[in-house]
Design a protein around this motif. Structure first.
Motif, PDB file in Angstrom:
ATOM      1  N   SER A  21       0.829  -1.208   0.000  1.00 25.11           N
ATOM      2  CA  SER A  21       0.000   0.000   0.000  1.00 25.11           C
ATOM      3  C   SER A  21       0.863   1.259   0.000  1.00 25.11           C
ATOM      4  O   SER A  21       0.633   2.190  -0.788  1.00 25.11           O
ATOM      5  CB  SER A  21      -0.926  -0.007   1.215  1.00 25.11           C
ATOM      6  N   GLY A  22       1.874   1.304   0.873  1.00 29.73           N
ATOM      7  CA  GLY A  22       2.754   2.461   0.908  1.00 29.73           C
ATOM      8  C   GLY A  22       3.596   2.591  -0.343  1.00 29.73           C
ATOM      9  O   GLY A  22       3.799   3.695  -0.867  1.00 29.73           O
ATOM     10  N   LEU A  23       4.077   1.469  -0.865  1.00 34.01           N
ATOM     11  CA  LEU A  23       4.890   1.516  -2.076  1.00 34.01           C
ATOM     12  C   LEU A  23       4.085   1.988  -3.274  1.00 34.01           C
ATOM     13  O   LEU A  23       4.619   2.640  -4.182  1.00 34.01           O
ATOM     14  CB  LEU A  23       5.502   0.137  -2.349  1.00 34.01           C
ATOM     15  N   ALA A  24       2.799   1.680  -3.292  1.00 33.48           N
ATOM     16  CA  ALA A  24       1.951   2.168  -4.371  1.00 33.48           C
ATOM     17  C   ALA A  24       1.883   3.690  -4.358  1.00 33.48           C
ATOM     18  O   ALA A  24       1.862   4.339  -5.415  1.00 33.48           O
ATOM     19  CB  ALA A  24       0.548   1.572  -4.248  1.00 33.48           C
ATOM     20  N   ALA A  30       3.821   8.689  -7.018  1.00 33.47           N
ATOM     21  CA  ALA A  30       4.540   9.962  -6.997  1.00 33.47           C
ATOM     22  C   ALA A  30       5.856   9.885  -7.770  1.00 33.47           C
ATOM     23  O   ALA A  30       6.546  10.902  -7.904  1.00 33.47           O
ATOM     24  CB  ALA A  30       4.803  10.383  -5.557  1.00 33.47           C
ATOM     25  N   GLY A  31       6.215   8.693  -8.244  1.00 29.99           N
ATOM     26  CA  GLY A  31       7.471   8.530  -8.958  1.00 29.99           C
ATOM     27  C   GLY A  31       8.696   8.674  -8.074  1.00 29.99           C
ATOM     28  O   GLY A  31       9.749   9.124  -8.530  1.00 29.99           O
ATOM     29  N   LEU A  32       8.562   8.257  -6.804  1.00 28.66           N
ATOM     30  CA  LEU A  32       9.638   8.456  -5.834  1.00 28.66           C
ATOM     31  C   LEU A  32      10.145   7.116  -5.288  1.00 28.66           C
ATOM     32  O   LEU A  32       9.383   6.148  -5.196  1.00 28.66           O
ATOM     33  CB  LEU A  32       9.141   9.313  -4.665  1.00 28.66           C
ATOM     34  N   ARG A  49       8.637   2.445  -9.323  1.00 25.23           N
ATOM     35  CA  ARG A  49       8.156   1.636 -10.439  1.00 25.23           C
ATOM     36  C   ARG A  49       6.965   2.322 -11.065  1.00 25.23           C
ATOM     37  O   ARG A  49       6.189   2.994 -10.381  1.00 25.23           O
ATOM     38  CB  ARG A  49       7.763   0.237  -9.967  1.00 25.23           C
ATOM     39  N   ARG A  50       6.833   2.137 -12.343  1.00 28.05           N
ATOM     40  CA  ARG A  50       5.691   2.721 -13.037  1.00 28.05           C
ATOM     41  C   ARG A  50       4.412   2.010 -12.602  1.00 28.05           C
ATOM     42  O   ARG A  50       4.345   0.788 -12.652  1.00 28.05           O
ATOM     43  CB  ARG A  50       5.867   2.570 -14.554  1.00 28.05           C
ATOM     44  N   PRO A  51       3.425   2.778 -12.120  1.00 23.90           N
ATOM     45  CA  PRO A  51       2.159   2.121 -11.707  1.00 23.90           C
ATOM     46  C   PRO A  51       1.553   1.331 -12.856  1.00 23.90           C
ATOM     47  O   PRO A  51       1.670   1.717 -14.033  1.00 23.90           O
ATOM     48  CB  PRO A  51       1.259   3.296 -11.302  1.00 23.90           C
TER      49      PRO A  51
END
Length: 202
Positions: free
Chosen positions: A144-147, A152-154, A197-199
């Motif tokens: 969830s946090g990584l998403a 945000a591209g961070l 990572r690109r969503p």
């Protein structure tokens, strides 16, 4: 235990249950055993420690999520200046830690010296009740946090204080940047980074 793996945003009412969960999760953590060496008093001290952090830092300024039996405390880039402990937080932690306050201060300084300069999402704490570890609740919170970071591209950063957890974070894309040995005969911290990572396309 009822198994609910869906993360939800934590509120002030969750501080007590979350602190208890995290106290149980970190009871055998090398960092916590170093800071709170008294075995019989460690559970209560850890409960108080996480209560202070939750109520004074992470719930007001961070992104805090929980499942039924796990919790994650994140600090997004826009909150990193605000999430620094203020004088009252330091006073409460110093009182709690007693003669371990100085090692704690040294550990905070050592971690800060390795903090990334680039904008990032910081995973301050992730823990699951030992009774449910390995059943996906921590992974659900981490994803969830990584998403959010990916959106945000961070990148995401963390410091792991338990070597046995390195494969878990590696499975989710984190790589070890550096192993930091804490002063005063302290344990090791592994500084880890996960590239954005690109969503996935909707």
């Amino acid at each position: 235990m009822r198994m609910t793996n869906t993360p939800r945003t934590a509120t002030e009412d969750d501080a007590g249950p979350m602190a208890g969960m995290l106290a149980r999760a970190f009871e055998d953590d090398p960092m916590m055993r170093w800071l709170f060496p008294g075995g019989s008093t460690r559970p209560a001290a850890l409960d108080r420690y996480f209560t202070i952090l939750l109520t004074r830092q992470y719930l007001p300024y961070g992104v805090c999520e929980r499942t039924e039996h796990a919790a994650a405390l994140w600090v997004p880039p826009e909150a990193q200046d605000k999430a620094v402990p203020d004088a009252e937080t330091i006073r409460e932690l110093t009182e709690l830690l007693g003669d371990r306050a100085e090692p704690f201060r040294c550990s905070v300084e050592a971690a800060a010296a390795n903090a990334p300069q680039e904008p990032h999402w910081y995973l301050a704490v992730l823990g699951a009740d030992p009774a449910v570890q390995g059943r996906g609740q921590g992974s659900a919170l981490l994803r969830s946090g990584l998403a959010e970071a990916d959106e945000a591209g961070l990148p995401a950063y963390l410091e792991c204080s338990k070597e046995a957890n390195l494969p878990f974070y590696g499975h989710h894309g984190f790589e070890v940047l550096e192993e930091v040995r804490l002063p005063a005969n302290g344990p090791a911290l592994w500084v880890m980074r996960r590239a954005p990572r690109r969503p996935a396309a909707g």
